[in-house]
Motif scaffolding. Structure first.
Motif, PDB file in Angstrom:
ATOM      1  N   LEU A  70       9.701  26.672  28.960  1.00 42.91           N
ATOM      2  CA  LEU A  70       8.488  25.920  29.299  1.00 42.91           C
ATOM      3  C   LEU A  70       8.060  25.043  28.134  1.00 42.91           C
ATOM      4  O   LEU A  70       7.644  23.889  28.329  1.00 42.91           O
ATOM      5  CB  LEU A  70       7.359  26.891  29.657  1.00 42.91           C
ATOM      6  N   SER A  74       7.856  20.966  28.168  1.00 43.82           N
ATOM      7  CA  SER A  74       6.543  20.355  27.976  1.00 43.82           C
ATOM      8  C   SER A  74       6.503  19.445  26.753  1.00 43.82           C
ATOM      9  O   SER A  74       5.943  18.347  26.801  1.00 43.82           O
ATOM     10  CB  SER A  74       5.469  21.441  27.844  1.00 43.82           C
ATOM     11  N   HIS A 389       2.633  25.120  28.634  1.00 39.06           N
ATOM     12  CA  HIS A 389       3.151  24.840  29.968  1.00 39.06           C
ATOM     13  C   HIS A 389       2.454  23.614  30.539  1.00 39.06           C
ATOM     14  O   HIS A 389       1.273  23.670  30.906  1.00 39.06           O
ATOM     15  CB  HIS A 389       2.924  26.060  30.865  1.00 39.06           C
ATOM     16  N   GLY A 392       0.342  23.713  33.799  1.00 42.25           N
ATOM     17  CA  GLY A 392       0.102  25.131  34.011  1.00 42.25           C
ATOM     18  C   GLY A 392      -1.367  25.431  34.250  1.00 42.25           C
ATOM     19  O   GLY A 392      -2.208  24.525  34.412  1.00 42.25           O
TER      20      GLY A 392
END
Length: 444
Positions: A70, A74, A389, A392
């Motif tokens: 992640l 990102s 993330h 997220g």
């Protein structure tokens, strides 16, 4: 004779002074003035301000597994390669490493004299992504000036503003002790209060008053003029100016006299602005007994963290300078046998976006901070190590992550160690009342 807050307000009523007419700031000052605190041993706080908004999420990065995947997705081209693994007391999914440019503080961390505070930012109350979209938030979240003020004031701007460093000294009745409030970077909001301002110290450690040195006839002539001008004032403004100037001269001479007897340190400091500031702080701490103050707050700083461009080159160099300075200062405090009495901590405008703009990052929100000292429960990460993330549960858009820890909780923990009673923390940091825990647990 001392009186408590209730007795003081009672006297206000008897004297026809309305308590409602007193501002919150004045009430806080009165609380400090009427409830003296026993200070005990010497302690100092050293604030390291990183101007521009440090990409502190890239200081602590996952090493493997889903968290690493992640993170790399990102952070894109900004993902840190070959991070240095940390041995951490707490367990974190994917393990944790630091940016390789922070290598100078790895041993400080491993020796448990340094910790990281994760997921810190300006908050009014615990905030979820849904809250972000529906309720009130800190104002001007991504503005340099406003967020610098929020970090240095320790709260939202008010009609009367004061820095939380200055408020600690005022609460402990130390606002009149010039050596309690020392800046290596001139005037700043953190050390400016309703009854106190910082004493500006030169990086060389000694501040000179040119007119009073050198050629003796000139010195005598200037002294005679000063005595004549400052000794015959009747106007209130003239009197205030004369008192201020006289105090500045006396304080400078007192500081110079103390520093001239400072012991020579074996610890070497690097040839850069931050390390030079740290060296001056170490020198001042070495003579604190001669300055007759039990508490001191210091302010040092470095700029350049607004890395919209050229981040892959600029940011590693900045982090290395920071880490080198912290490591040197830690060594100096150990040499002076003051490590457990001095706590050093970082602040910055905000974190930065997870996403790359192609050559750097833009203004974000949550970030990580560093706290260092012998009284710190080092070798660990406190707060929350945010999952990096994109899109997220904590991403407000573009990789601006919502903090899980309010900066006021971070500040309150430092204030409590400094000697402020727990019962007074909410007066100094008013948004603490919105959180279940007013402090974090990073001190022994």
């Amino acid at each position: 004779m001392s009186i408590n807050r209730r007795e003081f307000l009672s006297l206000c009523v008897k004297g026809s002074v309305s308590a409602a007419a007193l501002t919150s700031l004045q009430l806080q000052a009165l609380t400090g003035a009427t409830n003296a605190v026993e200070l005990g041993d010497y302690k100092a706080l050293v604030c390291v301000y990183l101007y521009g908004g440090n990409d502190s999420l890239n200081m602590l990065v996952p090493l493997e597994g889903e968290q690493r995947s992640l993170y790399e997705q990102s952070r894109q081209n900004l993902a840190v390669e070959s991070p240095l693994e940390l041995s951490i007391k707490s367990q974190f999914a994917g393990g944790v490493g630091i940016h390789p440019s922070l290598e100078p503080i790895q041993n400080v961390f491993e020796s448990q004299n340094l910790a990281f505070i994760g997921g810190v930012g300006t908050l009014l109350a615990p905030t979820t992504l849904n809250d972000y979209k529906t309720i009130g938030l800190p104002k001007h979240l991504f503005s340099h000036n406003d967020q610098q003020a929020a970090w240095m004031y320790g709260r939202e701007k008010q009609s009367l503003n004061s820095g939380w460093g200055a408020r600690l000294l005022e609460r402990l009745e130390l606002q009149d002790e010039f050596a309690a409030n020392v800046s290596l970077d001139g005037t700043n909001l953190w050390q400016t209060g309703s009854a106190s301002n910082a004493f500006a110290l030169n990086k060389s450690g000694i501040s000179s008053i040119n007119a009073f040195g050198g050629y003796q006839p000139r010195s005598e002539h200037v002294t005679a003029i000063m005595n004549r001008l400052l000794g015959n004032t009747s106007h209130p403004l003239s009197t205030a100016y004369a008192n201020g100037l006289t105090s500045a001269i006396n304080n400078t001479q007192a500081m110079n006299s103390a520093l001239e007897s400072a012991p020579a340190l074996i610890t070497p400091f690097s040839d850069n602005s931050l390390s030079e500031q740290f060296a001056a702080v170490a020198k001042t701490i070495s003579v604190q007994a001669k300055l007759s103050t039990q508490r001191q707050v210091f302010f040092v700083s470095m700029g350049g963290y607004d890395t919209h461009d050229n981040q892959l080159t600029t940011h590693p160099a900045l982090l290395n300078t920071l880490a080198q300075g912290l490591s040197e200062f830690d060594s100096a405090m150990k040499e002076l046998d003051m490590a457990d009495k001095v706590t050093t901590f970082t602040m910055s405008d905000f974190g930065r976006t997870l996403t790359s703009n192609g050559d750097g990052t833009d203004h974000g929100w949550a970030g990580n901070q560093i706290v260092m000292g012998g009284a710190v429960k080092g070798g660990n990460i406190y707060g929350e190590l945010l999952t990096q993330h994109l899109d997220g549960a904590q991403d407000t858009g573009g990789g601006r992550l919502i903090p899980s820890v309010a900066n006021e909780q971070y500040f309150a923990t430092l204030a409590q160690w400094f000697g402020v009673p727990s019962s007074e923390l909410v007066d100094i940091f008013p948004n603490l009342s919105n959180f279940d825990h007013t402090t974090l647990d990073f001190f022994v």
